[in-house]
Scaffold this motif. Structure first.
Motif, PDB file in Angstrom:
ATOM      1  N   ALA A  63       0.845  -1.198   0.000  1.00  0.00           N
ATOM      2  CA  ALA A  63       0.000   0.000   0.000  1.00  0.00           C
ATOM      3  C   ALA A  63       0.880   1.248   0.000  1.00  0.00           C
ATOM      4  O   ALA A  63       0.654   2.198  -0.764  1.00  0.00           O
ATOM      5  CB  ALA A  63      -0.898  -0.014   1.232  1.00  0.00           C
ATOM      6  N   GLN A  64       1.909   1.221   0.845  1.00  0.00           N
ATOM      7  CA  GLN A  64       2.776   2.402   0.952  1.00  0.00           C
ATOM      8  C   GLN A  64       3.497   2.671  -0.362  1.00  0.00           C
ATOM      9  O   GLN A  64       3.617   3.819  -0.803  1.00  0.00           O
ATOM     10  CB  GLN A  64       3.780   2.193   2.092  1.00  0.00           C
ATOM     11  CG  GLN A  64       4.562   3.436   2.465  1.00  0.00           C
ATOM     12  CD  GLN A  64       3.686   4.514   3.075  1.00  0.00           C
ATOM     13  OE1 GLN A  64       2.759   4.211   3.842  1.00  0.00           O
ATOM     14  NE2 GLN A  64       3.948   5.754   2.729  1.00  0.00           N
ATOM     15  N   MET A  65       3.986   1.617  -0.990  1.00  0.00           N
ATOM     16  CA  MET A  65       4.683   1.810  -2.266  1.00  0.00           C
ATOM     17  C   MET A  65       3.734   2.419  -3.302  1.00  0.00           C
ATOM     18  O   MET A  65       4.134   3.259  -4.104  1.00  0.00           O
ATOM     19  CB  MET A  65       5.250   0.479  -2.782  1.00  0.00           C
ATOM     20  CG  MET A  65       6.487   0.044  -2.025  1.00  0.00           C
ATOM     21  SD  MET A  65       7.454  -1.189  -2.934  1.00  0.00           S
ATOM     22  CE  MET A  65       6.411  -2.608  -2.853  1.00  0.00           C
ATOM     23  N   CYS A  66       2.479   1.972  -3.266  1.00  0.00           N
ATOM     24  CA  CYS A  66       1.494   2.551  -4.192  1.00  0.00           C
ATOM     25  C   CYS A  66       1.302   4.029  -3.886  1.00  0.00           C
ATOM     26  O   CYS A  66       1.229   4.860  -4.800  1.00  0.00           O
ATOM     27  CB  CYS A  66       0.158   1.824  -4.061  1.00  0.00           C
ATOM     28  SG  CYS A  66       0.215   0.198  -4.820  1.00  0.00           S
ATOM     29  N   LEU A  67       1.225   4.351  -2.596  1.00  0.00           N
ATOM     30  CA  LEU A  67       0.993   5.743  -2.203  1.00  0.00           C
ATOM     31  C   LEU A  67       2.103   6.660  -2.693  1.00  0.00           C
ATOM     32  O   LEU A  67       1.862   7.821  -3.007  1.00  0.00           O
ATOM     33  CB  LEU A  67       0.850   5.865  -0.678  1.00  0.00           C
ATOM     34  CG  LEU A  67      -0.449   5.320  -0.080  1.00  0.00           C
ATOM     35  CD1 LEU A  67      -0.404   5.385   1.439  1.00  0.00           C
ATOM     36  CD2 LEU A  67      -1.659   6.101  -0.604  1.00  0.00           C
ATOM     37  N   ILE A  68       3.330   6.128  -2.715  1.00  0.00           N
ATOM     38  CA  ILE A  68       4.411   7.009  -3.187  1.00  0.00           C
ATOM     39  C   ILE A  68       4.641   6.848  -4.696  1.00  0.00           C
ATOM     40  O   ILE A  68       5.644   7.308  -5.233  1.00  0.00           O
ATOM     41  CB  ILE A  68       5.721   6.861  -2.365  1.00  0.00           C
ATOM     42  CG1 ILE A  68       6.241   5.422  -2.388  1.00  0.00           C
ATOM     43  CG2 ILE A  68       5.531   7.339  -0.953  1.00  0.00           C
ATOM     44  CD1 ILE A  68       7.578   5.270  -1.651  1.00  0.00           C
ATOM     45  N   GLY A  69       3.697   6.182  -5.338  1.00  0.00           N
ATOM     46  CA  GLY A  69       3.678   6.193  -6.808  1.00  0.00           C
ATOM     47  C   GLY A  69       4.580   5.186  -7.476  1.00  0.00           C
ATOM     48  O   GLY A  69       4.885   5.321  -8.665  1.00  0.00           O
ATOM     49  N   LEU A  70       5.031   4.175  -6.755  1.00  0.00           N
ATOM     50  CA  LEU A  70       5.938   3.205  -7.376  1.00  0.00           C
ATOM     51  C   LEU A  70       5.138   2.175  -8.188  1.00  0.00           C
ATOM     52  O   LEU A  70       3.957   1.939  -7.911  1.00  0.00           O
ATOM     53  CB  LEU A  70       6.779   2.523  -6.295  1.00  0.00           C
ATOM     54  CG  LEU A  70       7.672   3.479  -5.497  1.00  0.00           C
ATOM     55  CD1 LEU A  70       8.489   2.736  -4.462  1.00  0.00           C
ATOM     56  CD2 LEU A  70       8.607   4.248  -6.432  1.00  0.00           C
ATOM     57  N   PRO A  71       5.783   1.557  -9.174  1.00  0.00           N
ATOM     58  CA  PRO A  71       5.061   0.620 -10.049  1.00  0.00           C
ATOM     59  C   PRO A  71       4.785  -0.712  -9.355  1.00  0.00           C
ATOM     60  O   PRO A  71       5.645  -1.577  -9.278  1.00  0.00           O
ATOM     61  CB  PRO A  71       6.014   0.432 -11.237  1.00  0.00           C
ATOM     62  CG  PRO A  71       7.376   0.734 -10.702  1.00  0.00           C
ATOM     63  CD  PRO A  71       7.194   1.735  -9.613  1.00  0.00           C
ATOM     64  N   VAL A  72       3.579  -0.829  -8.839  1.00  0.00           N
ATOM     65  CA  VAL A  72       3.155  -2.040  -8.131  1.00  0.00           C
ATOM     66  C   VAL A  72       1.913  -2.581  -8.836  1.00  0.00           C
ATOM     67  O   VAL A  72       0.970  -1.814  -9.075  1.00  0.00           O
ATOM     68  CB  VAL A  72       2.803  -1.694  -6.659  1.00  0.00           C
ATOM     69  CG1 VAL A  72       2.205  -2.894  -5.939  1.00  0.00           C
ATOM     70  CG2 VAL A  72       4.029  -1.177  -5.918  1.00  0.00           C
TER      71      VAL A  72
END
Ligand code: PEP
Ligand code: MG
Length: 927
Positions: A63-72
């Motif tokens: 979730a956090q990686m998505c929040l900072i815009g990383l390709p997940v």
């Protein structure tokens, strides 16, 4: 309509666009009590990194990686709470979860342009576990879910790769059969081997689309046969719920339970389940999968580190069957690998990964271990977590991050487990020693160690239980081997890379490990290890060096490592912060020297009887114990006096003015008595008595329970001449050191095993008389303080009274634990492990203080003692003095110092500082 796979493969950013359209599906971070499914997709998520307890580490970080815009890849997390409910309610989910999952699946479908179960654009997902703390490899994962006889055809068409599509499907059936249907994995492996033999195919890679299609049919038949005709489910929803249930169930599998026990992870936490759109690292030569650490997990060096496989799925990397590629060119050159690095093979993904890693590290402010997949030249992140690291790497990373301004000194201290310092102080191979190197593998976890070669984990455990050291050698390890790895001093595998199961687990355990020693062949049946013309048999001694990867026949000398500047800085930060003083338990001048080297601020316990364990000194001690009368005893004591005085002089000089607590003799007598005919004859001759007479005397001295017998202060009361001799040796040594111009010494004389003030009073008078005698003989008045070891429950309760005569207390928590529980220190191993296994106790109370019982007694003693004597000095000298959790309690009770074995002094220094931080809880913490 293209498949989910296709959308992602073409454009990683396409997901973001789709997600924005779906914005209304996201309740962002509003936590709704009834909510059990949390969605995430690049650019938006309902969870965040702070929700580990609910979403598990993996779900929270996705979730956090998505929040900072990383390709997940998009997906959703079913919470840990559902896991608990599922177990308690006969394997059913709470009402409404089904609907939440369906809605989340639809959202993932919209984000990827696919639909779950759709014949022409099927959504395929992975289903993975994710506990609140990382439990690598302990629970189950299912990939490629959503494939069936119809959707596989669509995958084949969309990817224009039938071989790939059928391979995915057979992998899925195999995983599903094993994980969800509970069939033996070997059934599938054997069927595949059989097929390859029949068709003369050497490797999986030699199988064509047609072959995989046939394997699918074989697997399906196998499943039906094993399940009384019940076939492999074609309904994708049935597949999904089967997989979700299997992941919840895997929280309770034996290997996960063992891991939890070893790592103190509460049973009731449960695992979350992460369902995520599949991306494929096995979609051809422009696809890959791997792990990337933001810093080197072995050394702590700041460099992108890791490994990957081209055209592979995540499980292939972990299985270690193929040799992985390096990430960077410099790592490739250093390892002399002929496999191109990520940097050269996928330069754009490499640059993106490097940038992502930097972001992740500055976001989490800790070294990250990132799982990635490249699907047709597009980078995807599947997981990030705090990377496991060796003790030296943990230290370097923490100190470097302070210098980089990423974390504070306090955070650095909280990042390093005190116990791990032990590993920095572990021996390494003596470079001058001759080594017969059998083979060399990967240096997976540092440290040098020797032990008996074993191949079997149960045997490793058995030999370890019998007090022997073993080296466990396996072709590769799996989570089932955890108990054997735990029992072994060191681990060797002949297959697998630096991130293989053996390497990761050994690093976490702090055990030396050499992985992937391909030059070795293991003959499990014959109990032999073969390296060319050399053979090492089961039970032979083997030495391994986890720092260089060498495996050596026989035992090799080791040396204590140098203390690094980083270590010195960490100790300085700890010393600046801690309130508790740290002393060492040291019985000999050599111990005292080690204690000072490790930063001890004095000696908290000198067990004087230990000064007589040497062969040449035991006779004098025996003579004293076995003397038939006072006269005989005095004669023996006269022989002992100069030995004691000499030792004390040396120790006082080494400690140079630091406090030294000397405990009066406290030997359980049986430890010193001669055993066996030869020893009795020898002792009789030395004492000038008949062996028979001596034998009779030994029988008279027999005690039913020596630990509760004639020891401690009781000896000083029955034979005050012993205490008098010791006091004289102490005073004369102190006077002598003063005469030589050494730092003034104020010895602390400690009386063991006292229960009553009257005992103390009696001994105190004798000691005062000796001090007076020494003053009149030498013209110098010995300075000393007198205290008591508090190691009996009665002494705790009567501490107020005892403190009238005692200037200090030192908790002897070994005996205090024994006496409080009524459990013999020597026999507890026979039943305490059962107590732990049956969750009756959390910890062995002889290792970690029993807060509720023994801790309470200590609190009472400290309060009552200080109520009588305000400036009463209080310490601890039982084994618990070097145990971090116990040190925390000592801080809480307000002791003045802890005392532990010299090697544990650095651990205690750091633990004492951490106890202050924990008390104040004022660090700017980052979960
Ligand atoms: C103790 O009992 O905690 C202690 C330090 O003394 P010993 O182990 O020598 O009995
Ligand atoms: Mg004791």
């Amino acid at each position: 309509m293209p498949s989910a796979v296709f959308v992602q493969a073409k454009s990683g950013r396409g997901v973001e666009t789709a997600e924005k359209k779906d914005g209304e599906d996201f309740a962002m971070t509003v936590v709704n009590a009834a909510k059990r499914v949390y969605r995430f997709a690049q650019g938006a998520a309902e969870g965040n990194a702070g929700m580990r307890a609910l979403l598990g580490g993996k779900g929270a970080n996705l979730a956090q990686m998505c929040l900072i815009g990383l390709p997940v890849p998009p997906g959703f997390t079913v919470t840990t709470e559902v896991c608990g409910f599922y177990e308690r309610h006969d394997r059913t989910c709470p009402d409404g979860v089904g609907r939440e999952v369906e809605m989340a699946l639809e959202a993932v479908g919209r984000q990827t342009g696919a639909r779950f179960g759709d014949r022409s654009a099927p959504l395929l997902v992975s289903v993975r576990s994710g506990a609140p703390v990382s439990m690598p490899g302990m629970m189950d994962t299912i990939l490629n879910l959503g494939l069936n006889d119809e959707t596989v055809e669509s995958l084949a068409v969309h990817t224009q790769d039938r071989r790939f599509a059928y391979d995915c499907y057979r992998r899925f059936i195999q995983m599903y059969g094993d994980v969800v249907l509970g069939l033996d994995r070997a059934l599938f492996e054997d069927a595949l081997e059989h097929y390859k033999d029949r068709h003369d195919l050497a490797h999986d890679g030699d199988l064509a689309a047609q072959d995989w299609q046939e394997m699918i049919a074989i697997y399906k038949t196998t499943i039906a046969q094993q399940r009384d005709g019940k076939t492999f489910p074609q309904d994708v929803h049935e597949q999904l719920w089967g997989a979700i249930g299997a992941v919840f169930k895997s929280w309770h599998n034996p290997r996960a339970a063992t891991y939890r026990k070893l790592n103190d992870i509460p049973e009731n936490w449960g695992t979350a389940v992460n369902v995520q759109a599949m991306v494929f690292g096995n979609m051809g030569e422009r696809s890959a999968t791997g792990v990337a650490f933001t810093r080197n997990p072995s050394t702590g060096e700041k460099e992108l580190y890791g490994e990957f496989l081209v055209n592979a799925q995540g499980e292939d990397v972990v299985a270690g069957l193929r040799t992985p590629h390096n990430m960077t060119e410099s790592a490739r050159l250093a390892s002399q690998s002929d496999k191109p690095s990520l940097e050269t093979l996928f330069p754009e993904c490499f640059a993106e990964l490097r940038a992502v890693n930097e972001r992740l590290e500055s976001h989490y402010r800790d070294m990250q271990d990132v799982e990635f997949t490249i699907e047709n030249d597009t980078l995807w992140l599947l997981q990030t977590r705090s990377g496991k690291r060796t003790a030296p790497a943990a230290l370097k990373i923490a100190v470097d991050m302070v210098d980089e301004g990423l974390i504070s000194e306090r955070e650095a201290m909280m990042r390093i487990e005190p116990e791990s310092l032990d590993r920095l102080l572990h021996p390494t191979l003596d470079p001058r020693a001759e080594c017969e190197v059998v083979a060399t593998g990967l240096p997976a976890s540092p440290g040098a160690v020797s032990g008996e070669l074993v191949f079997d984990c149960d045997e490793a455990e058995k030999r370890h239980g019998a007090g022997r050291k073993v080296i466990l050698v396996r072709i590769e390890t799996s989570p089932e081997d955890i108990h054997g790895m735990h029992a072994a001093e060191g681990i060797v595998t002949t297959r697998g890379g630096m991130t293989s199961h053996a390497a990761v687990v050994a690093r976490g355990m702090g055990k030396p490990c050499v992985a992937g020693a391909g030059g070795l062949s293991v003959d499990y049946e014959g109990g032999r290890l073969i390296a060319g013309s050399l053979t090492v048999n089961k039970g032979d001694i083997l030495t391994i060096d986890g720092a260089s990867g060498r495996i050596i026949k026989g035992r090799v000398a080791t040396i204590t490592p140098e203390i690094s500047p980083d270590f010195t800085r960490l100790m300085r930060w700890s010393d600046d912060l801690r309130r508790l003083k740290v002393r060492a338990n040291a019985d000999t001048p050599a111990d005292a020297r080690a204690a000072r080297d490790f930063g001890a601020e004095g000696i908290g316990l000198c067990r004087t009887e230990h000064m007589f364990f040497h062969e040449e000194r035991i006779p004098a001690m025996r003579e004293m114990i076995l003397a038939p009368d006072r006269q005989g005893r005095v004669r023996a004591l006269e022989k002992i006096l100069p030995m004691q005085r000499g030792d004390f002089i040396e120790m006082f000089e080494i400690m140079a003015g630091l406090p030294v607590t000397i405990r009066l003799l406290d030997p359980p007598l049986h430890e010193f008595l001669p055993h066996g005919e030869a020893e009795i004859a020898q002792a009789a001759e030395a004492m000038g008595v008949e062996p028979d007479a001596l034998r009779r005397h030994i029988c008279e001295l027999h005690e039913f329970n020596p630990m509760l017998g004639h020891r401690g202060v009781r000896l000083a009361i029955t034979c005050p001449e012993i205490a008098r001799m010791q006091a004289r040796a102490i005073f004369e040594a102190a006077v002598e050191v003063g005469r030589r111009g050494g730092e003034p010494v104020i010895p602390e004389i400690m009386i063991p095993l006292a229960a009553m003030r009257a005992e103390l009073d009696y001994v105190k008078r004798h000691i005062a008389q000796v001090a007076e005698e020494v003053r009149s003989q030498t013209g110098r008045r010995p300075q000393y303080s007198l205290g008591v070891m508090i190691e009996l429950p009665r002494a705790c309760l009567r501490a107020g009274d005892i403190a009238r005569d005692a200037e200090f207390f030192s908790f002897g928590t070994n005996d205090l634990t024994q006496m409080a529980f009524g459990v013999s220190r020597d026999d507890s191993v026979r039943f305490l492990p059962d107590y732990a296994a049956k969750a009756i106790v959390d910890h062995d109370p002889f290792t970690t203080l029993d807060r509720d019982g023994v801790g309470e007694l200590m609190k009472i003693a400290a309060e009552r003692g200080r109520a009588t004597r305000k400036n009463l000095k209080i310490g601890i000298c039982g084994e618990h003095g070097g145990d971090p959790a116990s040190i925390d309690l000592c801080e809480e009770i307000g002791l003045d110092y802890v005392s532990c074995s010299p090697f544990r002094v650095p651990i205690a220094r750091l633990a004492a500082a951490r106890a202050v931080i924990a008390r104040n809880a004022d660090m700017t913490s980052h979960a």
